[in-house]
Design a protein around this motif. Structure first.
Motif, PDB file in Angstrom:
ATOM      1  N   THR A  96       0.844  -1.198   0.000  1.00  0.00           N
ATOM      2  CA  THR A  96       0.000   0.000   0.000  1.00  0.00           C
ATOM      3  C   THR A  96       0.876   1.242   0.000  1.00  0.00           C
ATOM      4  O   THR A  96       1.925   1.264   0.647  1.00  0.00           O
ATOM      5  N   THR A  97       0.441   2.256  -0.738  1.00  0.00           N
ATOM      6  CA  THR A  97       1.131   3.540  -0.728  1.00  0.00           C
ATOM      7  C   THR A  97       0.132   4.644  -0.404  1.00  0.00           C
ATOM      8  O   THR A  97      -0.870   4.799  -1.094  1.00  0.00           O
ATOM      9  N   VAL A  98       0.400   5.360   0.669  1.00  0.00           N
ATOM     10  CA  VAL A  98      -0.434   6.491   1.061  1.00  0.00           C
ATOM     11  C   VAL A  98       0.336   7.759   0.723  1.00  0.00           C
ATOM     12  O   VAL A  98       1.478   7.922   1.146  1.00  0.00           O
ATOM     13  N   THR A  99      -0.281   8.644  -0.053  1.00  0.00           N
ATOM     14  CA  THR A  99       0.360   9.912  -0.413  1.00  0.00           C
ATOM     15  C   THR A  99      -0.481  11.061   0.120  1.00  0.00           C
ATOM     16  O   THR A  99      -1.678  11.126  -0.146  1.00  0.00           O
ATOM     17  N   ALA A 100       0.133  11.947   0.885  1.00  0.00           N
ATOM     18  CA  ALA A 100      -0.578  13.118   1.397  1.00  0.00           C
ATOM     19  C   ALA A 100       0.184  14.367   0.972  1.00  0.00           C
ATOM     20  O   ALA A 100       1.414  14.403   1.052  1.00  0.00           O
ATOM     21  N   LYS A 101      -0.560  15.354   0.488  1.00  0.00           N
ATOM     22  CA  LYS A 101       0.057  16.626   0.112  1.00  0.00           C
ATOM     23  C   LYS A 101      -0.496  17.739   0.993  1.00  0.00           C
ATOM     24  O   LYS A 101      -1.690  17.766   1.296  1.00  0.00           O
ATOM     25  N   PHE A 102       0.405  18.636   1.389  1.00  0.00           N
ATOM     26  CA  PHE A 102       0.050  19.771   2.242  1.00  0.00           C
ATOM     27  C   PHE A 102       0.610  21.045   1.621  1.00  0.00           C
ATOM     28  O   PHE A 102       1.658  20.998   0.985  1.00  0.00           O
ATOM     29  N   GLY A 103      -0.070  22.160   1.851  1.00  0.00           N
ATOM     30  CA  GLY A 103       0.510  23.444   1.475  1.00  0.00           C
ATOM     31  C   GLY A 103       1.698  23.692   2.403  1.00  0.00           C
ATOM     32  O   GLY A 103       1.518  23.761   3.621  1.00  0.00           O
ATOM     33  N   LEU A 104       2.903  23.782   1.838  1.00  0.00           N
ATOM     34  CA  LEU A 104       4.119  23.858   2.664  1.00  0.00           C
ATOM     35  C   LEU A 104       4.086  25.038   3.638  1.00  0.00           C
ATOM     36  O   LEU A 104       4.386  24.890   4.816  1.00  0.00           O
ATOM     37  N   GLN A 105       3.705  26.208   3.134  1.00  0.00           N
ATOM     38  CA  GLN A 105       3.676  27.407   3.996  1.00  0.00           C
ATOM     39  C   GLN A 105       2.274  27.713   4.510  1.00  0.00           C
ATOM     40  O   GLN A 105       2.051  28.762   5.122  1.00  0.00           O
ATOM     41  N   HIS A 106       1.324  26.811   4.252  1.00  0.00           N
ATOM     42  CA  HIS A 106      -0.058  27.051   4.682  1.00  0.00           C
ATOM     43  C   HIS A 106      -0.142  27.121   6.207  1.00  0.00           C
ATOM     44  O   HIS A 106       0.463  26.309   6.904  1.00  0.00           O
ATOM     45  N   ILE A 107      -0.909  28.085   6.694  1.00  0.00           N
ATOM     46  CA  ILE A 107      -1.025  28.319   8.139  1.00  0.00           C
ATOM     47  C   ILE A 107      -1.561  27.074   8.866  1.00  0.00           C
ATOM     48  O   ILE A 107      -1.226  26.820  10.021  1.00  0.00           O
ATOM     49  N   ASP A 108      -2.362  26.269   8.177  1.00  0.00           N
ATOM     50  CA  ASP A 108      -2.956  25.081   8.803  1.00  0.00           C
ATOM     51  C   ASP A 108      -2.172  23.791   8.573  1.00  0.00           C
ATOM     52  O   ASP A 108      -2.633  22.720   8.950  1.00  0.00           O
ATOM     53  N   ARG A 109      -0.975  23.925   7.958  1.00  0.00           N
ATOM     54  CA  ARG A 109      -0.191  22.692   7.804  1.00  0.00           C
ATOM     55  C   ARG A 109       0.350  22.269   9.172  1.00  0.00           C
ATOM     56  O   ARG A 109       0.958  23.067   9.878  1.00  0.00           O
ATOM     57  N   PRO A 110       0.133  20.997   9.549  1.00  0.00           N
ATOM     58  CA  PRO A 110       0.691  20.544  10.823  1.00  0.00           C
ATOM     59  C   PRO A 110       2.214  20.633  10.773  1.00  0.00           C
ATOM     60  O   PRO A 110       2.820  20.374   9.734  1.00  0.00           O
ATOM     61  N   PRO A 111       2.844  21.016  11.889  1.00  0.00           N
ATOM     62  CA  PRO A 111       4.312  21.040  11.919  1.00  0.00           C
ATOM     63  C   PRO A 111       4.874  19.622  11.827  1.00  0.00           C
ATOM     64  O   PRO A 111       4.138  18.647  12.040  1.00  0.00           O
TER      65      PRO A 111
END
Ligand SMILES: Nc1ncnc2c1ncn2[C@@H]1O[C@H](COP(=O)(O)OP(=O)(O)OP(=O)(O)O)[C@@H](O)[C@H]1O
Ligand SMILES: [Mg+2]
Length: 182
Positions: A96-111
Motif C-alpha cells: 500500500t502507498t499512502v500519499t498526502a500533500k500539504f501546502g508547505l507554507q499554509h497556516i494550517d499545515r501541521p508542523p
C-alpha cells in the motif's frame, strides 16, 4: 491537532498491522510549488479494491474493538485543511502507498513534530521491520535506513537509552543540515 510525525506513526501502524516487512517514509518539500509531499509505502497485505474506494472515510475499518477507523480520515482532513489532499494506492499481497500533500507554507499545515523520535522508537521496538525515512529539501536529501544503521551498530541494541539519544540527535542534525522545514 496532530503533527506530521504523529500522523506518520498512525499510518505506519496500519502497515505494521498489515504485516509489512519494509516501510518507507518519504517527505519532499518543494518551495517552488509550495507543497510538502508525504509518502508512506509498505509491502504488506494490501487493501481489497472494494474497501480501497472508501478507505479514507471514518467508517471504513477492519477494527473489531470500535466501528470507526480514524488514521486515514484524520490525515485526509489535515491535508485538505492545508490546501492538499490524500490518495491511497494498494494491491492485494503487494502493498500500500499512502500519499498526502500539504501546502508547505499554509497556516494550517501541521508542523513536522518529533519525527526523529518516532522513527527511532519504531525501529527499536519493531526490529523485525525495516524502516526507511527519506527527507528531501531544495538543499539536499537525507536518508535514515535501518538496514544501514543495524549494520553499523553490529548487534548493539537500538533500544538502549544512550543509543536512542544518539540516533535521534544524528537525525535531527541531518535535518538541520538540509534545512528541513519544521
Ligand atoms: N497500509 C495498509 N495495509 C493494509 N490495510 C490497511 C492499510 N492502511 C489501512 N488499511 C485498512 O484500512 C482500514 C482503515 O485504516 P485507518 O487507519 O483509517 O483506521 P484503523 O486503522 O481501522 O483504526 P485507527 O487508525 O483509528 O486505529 C484499516 O482498518 C485497515 O483494514
Ligand atoms: Mg489506523
Amino acid at each position: 491537532m496532530k503533527d506530521l510525525a504523529l500522523h506518520i506513526l498512525d499510518i505506519v501502524h496500519n502497515a505494521i498491522s498489515a504485516k509489512a516487512t519494509l516501510i518507507e517514509v518519504d517527505i519532499r518539500e518543494s518551495e517552488k510549488e509550495d507543497i510538502l509531499t508525504l509518502v508512506i509505502k509498505d509491502n504488506g497485505r494490501g487493501i481489497a479494491p472494494k474497501m480501497l474506494e472508501t478507505v479514507t472515510d471514518a467508517y471504513t475499518t477492519t477494527r473489531t474493538t470500535r466501528k470507526v477507523g480514524m488514521g486515514l480520515p484524520l490525515l485526509r482532513q489535515n491535508a485538505e485543511q492545508s490546501g492538499g489532499g490524500i490518495s491511497v494506492e494498494s494491491e492485494v499481497d503487494k502493498g500500500t502507498t499512502v500519499t498526502a500533500k500539504f501546502g508547505l507554507q499554509h497556516i494550517d499545515r501541521p508542523p513536522l513534530g518529533e519525527i526523529s523520535g518516532v522513527m527511532v522508537d519504531l525501529a527499536a521496538s519493531r526490529t523485525e521491520v525495516e524502516f526507511v525515512y527519506r527527507h528531501t529539501t531544495s538543499v539536499e536529501s537525507y536518508c535514515f535506513d535501518t538496514r544501514e544503521v543495524k549494520e553499523a551498530l553490529d548487534g548493539m541494541p537500538m533500544a538502549d537509552a544512550q543509543m536512542r539519544r544518539y540516533l535521534i540527535s544524528m537525525i535531527d542534525e541531518n535535518l538541520d543540515e538540509i534545512k528541513a522545514t519544521r
